[in-house]
Motif scaffolding. Sequence first.
Motif, PDB file in Angstrom:
ATOM      1  N   GLY A   1       0.807  -1.220   0.000  1.00 49.58           N
ATOM      2  CA  GLY A   1       0.000   0.000   0.000  1.00 49.58           C
ATOM      3  C   GLY A   1       0.837   1.265   0.000  1.00 49.58           C
ATOM      4  N   GLU A   2       1.982   1.234   0.672  1.00 47.80           N
ATOM      5  CA  GLU A   2       2.845   2.409   0.689  1.00 47.80           C
ATOM      6  C   GLU A   2       3.432   2.691  -0.695  1.00 47.80           C
ATOM      7  OE1 GLU A   2       5.227   2.769   4.643  1.00 47.80           O
ATOM      8  OE2 GLU A   2       4.838   0.624   4.341  1.00 47.80           O
TER       9      GLU A   2
ATOM     10  N   THR B   1       2.002   1.728  -3.701  1.00 44.31           N
ATOM     11  CA  THR B   1       0.946   2.187  -4.604  1.00 44.31           C
ATOM     12  C   THR B   1       0.548   3.624  -4.296  1.00 44.31           C
ATOM     13  OG1 THR B   1      -0.743   1.174  -3.167  1.00 44.31           O
ATOM     14  CG2 THR B   1       0.056  -0.127  -5.032  1.00 44.31           C
ATOM     15  N   ASP B   2       0.648   4.042  -3.033  1.00 48.05           N
ATOM     16  CA  ASP B   2       0.396   5.440  -2.688  1.00 48.05           C
ATOM     17  C   ASP B   2       1.313   6.384  -3.459  1.00 48.05           C
ATOM     18  OD1 ASP B   2      -1.701   5.153  -0.953  1.00 48.05           O
ATOM     19  OD2 ASP B   2      -0.510   5.298   0.879  1.00 48.05           O
TER      20      ASP B   2
ATOM     21  N   GLU C   1      -0.120   7.075  -6.829  1.00 41.03           N
ATOM     22  CA  GLU C   1      -1.433   7.722  -6.851  1.00 41.03           C
ATOM     23  C   GLU C   1      -1.359   9.223  -6.638  1.00 41.03           C
ATOM     24  OE1 GLU C   1      -3.612   5.504  -3.966  1.00 41.03           O
ATOM     25  OE2 GLU C   1      -3.835   3.755  -5.276  1.00 41.03           O
ATOM     26  N   ALA C   2      -0.195   9.747  -6.238  1.00 44.48           N
ATOM     27  CA  ALA C   2      -0.060  11.184  -6.025  1.00 44.48           C
ATOM     28  C   ALA C   2      -0.007  11.906  -7.369  1.00 44.48           C
ATOM     29  CB  ALA C   2       1.201  11.470  -5.219  1.00 44.48           C
TER      30      ALA C   2
ATOM     31  N   ASN D   1      -2.336  12.223   0.785  1.00 41.79           N
ATOM     32  CA  ASN D   1      -1.599  11.111   0.192  1.00 41.79           C
ATOM     33  C   ASN D   1      -0.765  10.403   1.252  1.00 41.79           C
ATOM     34  OD1 ASN D   1       1.281  10.355  -1.407  1.00 41.79           O
ATOM     35  ND2 ASN D   1      -0.604   9.697  -2.389  1.00 41.79           N
ATOM     36  N   GLY D   2      -0.618   9.086   1.101  1.00 39.71           N
ATOM     37  CA  GLY D   2       0.253   8.331   2.005  1.00 39.71           C
ATOM     38  C   GLY D   2      -0.365   8.021   3.343  1.00 39.71           C
ATOM     39  N   ARG D   3      -1.663   7.763   3.369  1.00 43.38           N
ATOM     40  CA  ARG D   3      -2.368   7.503   4.623  1.00 43.38           C
ATOM     41  C   ARG D   3      -2.507   6.011   4.934  1.00 43.38           C
ATOM     42  NH1 ARG D   3      -5.969  11.691   6.191  1.00 43.38           N
ATOM     43  NH2 ARG D   3      -4.740  13.610   6.350  1.00 43.38           N
ATOM     44  N   THR D   4      -1.771   5.169   4.247  1.00 41.66           N
ATOM     45  CA  THR D   4      -1.956   3.725   4.384  1.00 41.66           C
ATOM     46  C   THR D   4      -1.886   3.265   5.836  1.00 41.66           C
ATOM     47  OG1 THR D   4      -0.971   3.391   2.211  1.00 41.66           O
ATOM     48  CG2 THR D   4      -1.091   1.471   3.639  1.00 41.66           C
TER      49      THR D   4
END
Length: 373
Positions: free
Chosen positions: A64-65, A67-68, A71-72, A238-241
Amino acid sequence: MSDLESSPALAPIAQRAAAPATLPGITAGGLGWRPATIDDAPALLELRNAVAEADAEPYREVLGEITDLFEAPWRHFDTDSLLGVDADGVLRAYGVVESLPGDTRTVRVMLLGGVHPQRRGEGIGRELFAWQVARGRQVLASCGRELPARLAVFAEDDGPAAKVRMFARAGFTDRRFYADLRRDLRDLVAEPLPDIEPDGLRLVRFGPEHDEATRLAHNDAFRDHWGSEPHTPAQWTNGRTELVPHWSVVVVDDAPDVAALLADPDTDAETAASLRAGEPLVVAYALNERFDADFAVRGYSFGYTGILGTRRAYRGRRAAPAALVAGLRAMAADGMEFGCLGVDTANPTGAHGLYARLGYTRAYGSRMLSIEL
């Protein structure tokens, strides 16, 4: 603040950046090179964790980190990344050049990358880093912002000396030092946390309704911190995993002196608009995260205070300490053995004294090296 940041006059950014017209090629190691895409996330995760293990870094990442990162909307992997792939299609090296959209005081470009430990010593890292520096200069030259500028890299204090030597040969020098601290939560009877209540303010568990108000508080709180820049809404979310909302706490002023805050020249335009609209005023916050993949690396479970701060007009009212302690209690209630956080060793707010009083001790160190332009 750097000397450049306080300079009354600067040459044009395109001149200072000294960007090359073409980017250097990478021939070492016989790898094939191409930009990264989100489909590469699993392989990139495997490579980054192999690099972290080889370099004794105190963390590991999860998918998840990674893929974040893709996504930004401000990251341009098509032009600002390279992956080195061997003849079998295995990812062996990566380099990323990242600029941040919210920068208003210093335009920053961060250089991130690594080479698989099995392919080190072939000159791959040196040539890849030369490409990153050149691309970073191009990004700065074309940014259109006439501000002080910085190319930056990061290194763990206990990491490989060869990496730091490579940075130094490219003209990077030590610019800032950071400490990763931890607080033992295993026996709060023997080592109790203090009871801290904010002065005339209310502690609230963090939720979506506080998100934008907390962003505004953070931008205000860190205006006087070296190297900090405002977060745009996209950067902020962004980066809230790994965020744990029920460990996270904000402090709200239910009855702010709106007239005084609007008259204060330090009140920024976004906060002023929020006050006029009657939005809630978050004055302090402690947003906490959980990185389960790091537990085995460090040898203990922990919660991590990712960001902590107080609006400048509310300092001295015990707001951030109250939020921090409330978060630590929530971590302990979920069985975490330690509470951790990172701090700039030259923090201007007196945070080091607070952390020492709360029982934090140093666990790791890192540094930022930069070229200031």
